[in-house]
Design a protein around this motif. Structure first.
Motif, PDB file in Angstrom:
ATOM      1  N   ASP B  91       0.797  -1.223   0.000  1.00 60.00           N
ATOM      2  CA  ASP B  91       0.000   0.000   0.000  1.00 60.00           C
ATOM      3  C   ASP B  91       0.831   1.275   0.000  1.00 60.00           C
ATOM      4  O   ASP B  91       0.357   2.329  -0.405  1.00 60.00           O
ATOM      5  CB  ASP B  91      -0.940   0.018   1.208  1.00 60.00           C
ATOM      6  CG  ASP B  91      -2.016  -1.051   1.065  1.00 60.00           C
ATOM      7  OD1 ASP B  91      -2.246  -1.478  -0.080  1.00 60.00           O
ATOM      8  OD2 ASP B  91      -2.591  -1.464   2.078  1.00 60.00           O
ATOM      9  N   GLN B  92       2.057   1.202   0.511  1.00 58.27           N
ATOM     10  CA  GLN B  92       2.881   2.412   0.564  1.00 58.27           C
ATOM     11  C   GLN B  92       3.868   2.490  -0.593  1.00 58.27           C
ATOM     12  O   GLN B  92       4.372   3.562  -0.899  1.00 58.27           O
ATOM     13  CB  GLN B  92       3.664   2.480   1.881  1.00 58.27           C
ATOM     14  CG  GLN B  92       2.822   2.350   3.119  1.00 58.27           C
ATOM     15  CD  GLN B  92       1.801   3.455   3.232  1.00 58.27           C
ATOM     16  OE1 GLN B  92       2.108   4.614   2.996  1.00 58.27           O
ATOM     17  NE2 GLN B  92       0.573   3.095   3.558  1.00 58.27           N
ATOM     18  N   VAL B  93       4.207   1.350  -1.177  1.00 61.75           N
ATOM     19  CA  VAL B  93       5.229   1.370  -2.227  1.00 61.75           C
ATOM     20  C   VAL B  93       4.630   0.969  -3.573  1.00 61.75           C
ATOM     21  O   VAL B  93       4.637   1.753  -4.520  1.00 61.75           O
ATOM     22  CB  VAL B  93       6.411   0.437  -1.870  1.00 61.75           C
ATOM     23  CG1 VAL B  93       7.445   0.466  -2.987  1.00 61.75           C
ATOM     24  CG2 VAL B  93       7.035   0.849  -0.554  1.00 61.75           C
ATOM     25  N   ALA B  94       4.097  -0.253  -3.658  1.00 64.05           N
ATOM     26  CA  ALA B  94       3.712  -0.781  -4.977  1.00 64.05           C
ATOM     27  C   ALA B  94       2.553  -0.004  -5.586  1.00 64.05           C
ATOM     28  O   ALA B  94       2.650   0.477  -6.713  1.00 64.05           O
ATOM     29  CB  ALA B  94       3.365  -2.258  -4.859  1.00 64.05           C
ATOM     30  N   ARG B  95       1.439   0.137  -4.838  1.00 64.50           N
ATOM     31  CA  ARG B  95       0.250   0.741  -5.459  1.00 64.50           C
ATOM     32  C   ARG B  95       0.416   2.227  -5.770  1.00 64.50           C
ATOM     33  O   ARG B  95       0.017   2.665  -6.847  1.00 64.50           O
ATOM     34  CB  ARG B  95      -0.964   0.487  -4.575  1.00 64.50           C
ATOM     35  CG  ARG B  95      -1.395  -0.969  -4.711  1.00 64.50           C
ATOM     36  CD  ARG B  95      -2.652  -1.259  -3.952  1.00 64.50           C
ATOM     37  NE  ARG B  95      -3.046  -2.647  -4.162  1.00 64.50           N
ATOM     38  CZ  ARG B  95      -4.054  -3.226  -3.541  1.00 64.50           C
ATOM     39  NH1 ARG B  95      -4.776  -2.536  -2.675  1.00 64.50           N
ATOM     40  NH2 ARG B  95      -4.363  -4.478  -3.775  1.00 64.50           N
TER      41      ARG B  95
END
Lengths: 72, 282
Positions: B91-95
Motif C-alpha cells: 500500500d505504501q510502495v507498490a500501489r
C-alpha cells in the motif's frame, strides 16, 4: 493501511529526485566529453568545443528536467 | 580533537589519552570493511560477508516460512507482523508508484526490502555482525543490476521493444532537431546513471554510517584512560570517553533509522523504475 486504500487511486506522477540530479550531470558530462574529444582531435591549444559542449549539455539537461516535471 | 590528543600524548609509553608518549589516536580505516577470509579455495574465499549473507537468507526465509506456512483467518501475533510488512510494501510502495498493476511486483519488492533491511541491520548486531553486508560494493551492485535488468525486461514485454526504447530515447513532443542533443543525455541518465546511483546510494550510506560508528567506538576506547599519570586528567579522560560513547549510542540509533530508510528507498526507487516501464511515458 486498509485494503481499499490505493487500489482505486490513480498513481500520482512520482518524480525520482535523483533522476533530476542524474540528468543534470549527464548532459554536461556527455556533451562536454564530446567537446573535449573534438578539441583533442583538432589539436587545439586552448579548449573551444569543451565549454561549448558543457553549456550545450547543461541546456539540454535543464530542458529535459523541465519537460519531465509533472504539470499541474 | 585528534590534533589535541596528539599534542597531549607526547613521548614514550603506550597508554591512551593524557599518557605522555602514547601512540596517538589511530582512527579506524577502511580496513574494517575487508575482513580476512575465513576459508580460501583457489580464487574464491568465504569471508564474514558470505557468512552474513547466508545468515540473511536463513533469517528472511525462516521469518516468512514461520509466519505464513500455517496461516489462520484470525492471525497470530507473528502472522500479523508479517501481514503488516506485506501491506506496508503493497500500500505504501507498490500501489502508489506502479498503480493497479503494482500487486504483481509486490513479491519482488518485499523480498528486496527484507533482504536489504536484514543485511543493513547486521551492522548494529553486536558480536555476530558489526558489519553491514551492503557496505560491500558487490552486494548493492548485484541488487541494482537485477533490478535494472528486471525493469527493462518488464518495459520491453509490456510496451514492446521499439516503443519502450523510443519513449526513453525520444521524449515525445519535442521538435526533432533537439533529439541530436537530448538523446545522448537520455541514454546516459536513464540507462547508465540511474542504475549506478541506485547501487551507490545504498552502498555509500552503509559504508559511511559504519565508519562513523567505528570512529566513535574507537575514540571512546582510546580516550578511556583513568590510569593516566595525572589523576585529574585521568578523570577528565573518563568524561571525554563518556561523551564519545554517548555519541556512539546516539549514532547507533540514527544508523538503525538510516538502515531501515535506505532499504525502503531502494525498494521505492525499484517500484518507481518498474512503474515507469509499465506505463508509457506521459
Amino acid at each position: 493501511m486498509n485494503d481499499r486504500q490505493g487500489s482505486d487511486r490513480e498513481p500520482e506522477p512520482k518524480v525520482d529526485a535523483m533522476a533530476i540530479v542524474g540528468t543534470l550531470l549527464a548532459g554536461p558530462l556527455c556533451w562536454g566529453g564530446i567537446g573535449w574529444l573534438a578539441d583533442w582531435l583538432t589539436d587545439r591549444a586552448t579548449p573551444l568545443f569543451l565549454p561549448i559542449g558543457i553549456l550545450l549539455g547543461l541546456g539540454g539537461s535543464i530542458y529535459l528536467v523541465w519537460r519531465r516535471l509533472p504539470k499541474h | 580533537m585528534s590534533a589535541n590528543a596528539h599534542v597531549l600524548a607526547a613521548e614514550d609509553g603506550d597508554g591512551g589519552l593524557f599518557t605522555p608518549g602514547g601512540p596517538g589516536f589511530a582512527p579506524p580505516t577502511t580496513d574494517i570493511f575487508f575482513p580476512p577470509p575465513i576459508v580460501e579455495f583457489g580464487p574464491f574465499a568465504i569471508s564474514k560477508y558470505t557468512v552474513l549473507l547466508a545468515l540473511t537468507v536463513v533469517v528472511v526465509l525462516g521469518f516468512w516460512f514461520a509466519t505464513t506456512s500455517k496461516m489462520k483467518l484470525v492471525p497470530s501475533r507473528w502472522q500479523s507482523v508479517a501481514e503488516m510488512g506485506y501491506l506496508f510494501i503493497r500500500d505504501q510502495v507498490a500501489r502508489p508508484t506502479i498503480g493497479k498493476q503494482g500487486d504483481r511486483y509486490v513479491p519482488l519488492l518485499i523480498t528486496l526490502f527484507f533482504m536489504i533491511l536484514v543485511m543493513n541491520l547486521w551492522g548494529v548486531v553486536p558480536l555476530v555482525g558489526q558489519l553491514p553486508v551492503t557496505a560491500n560494493t558487490a552486494v548493492p551492485i548485484v541488487l541494482a543490476l537485477i533490478v535494472y535488468v528486471f525493469w527493462n525486461v518488464v518495459g520491453i514485454r509490456k510496451q514492446g521493444g521499439w516503443r519502450y526504447f523510443r519513449d526513453i530515447l525520444f521524449m515525445p513532443g519535442v521538435p526533432w532537431p533537439f533529439y541530436i542533443i537530448l538523446t545522448p543525455i537520455e541514454v546516459i541518465s536513464t540507462l547508465i546513471v540511474r542504475p549506478v546511483t541506485h547501487a551507490v546510494r545504498l552502498f555509500a550510506n552503509m559504508f559511511a554510517g559504519h565508519l562513523l560508528l567505528a570512529t566513535f567506538a574507537a575514540a571512546g576506547f582510546y580516550m578511556f584512560n583513568p590510569g593516566a599519570p595525572d589523576a585529574l586528567l585521568g578523570a577528565v579522560s573518563v568524561v571525554f570517553s563518556g561523551f564519545a560513547f554517548l555519541g556512539f549510542f546516539a549514532f547507533t540509533l540514527l544508523e538503525i533509522v538510516i538502515m531501515s530508510l535506505q532499504a525502503f528507498v531502494f525498494v521505492l526507487l525499484t517500484a518507481v523504475y518498474i512503474g515507469g516501464a509499465v506505463e508509457p511515458a506521459h
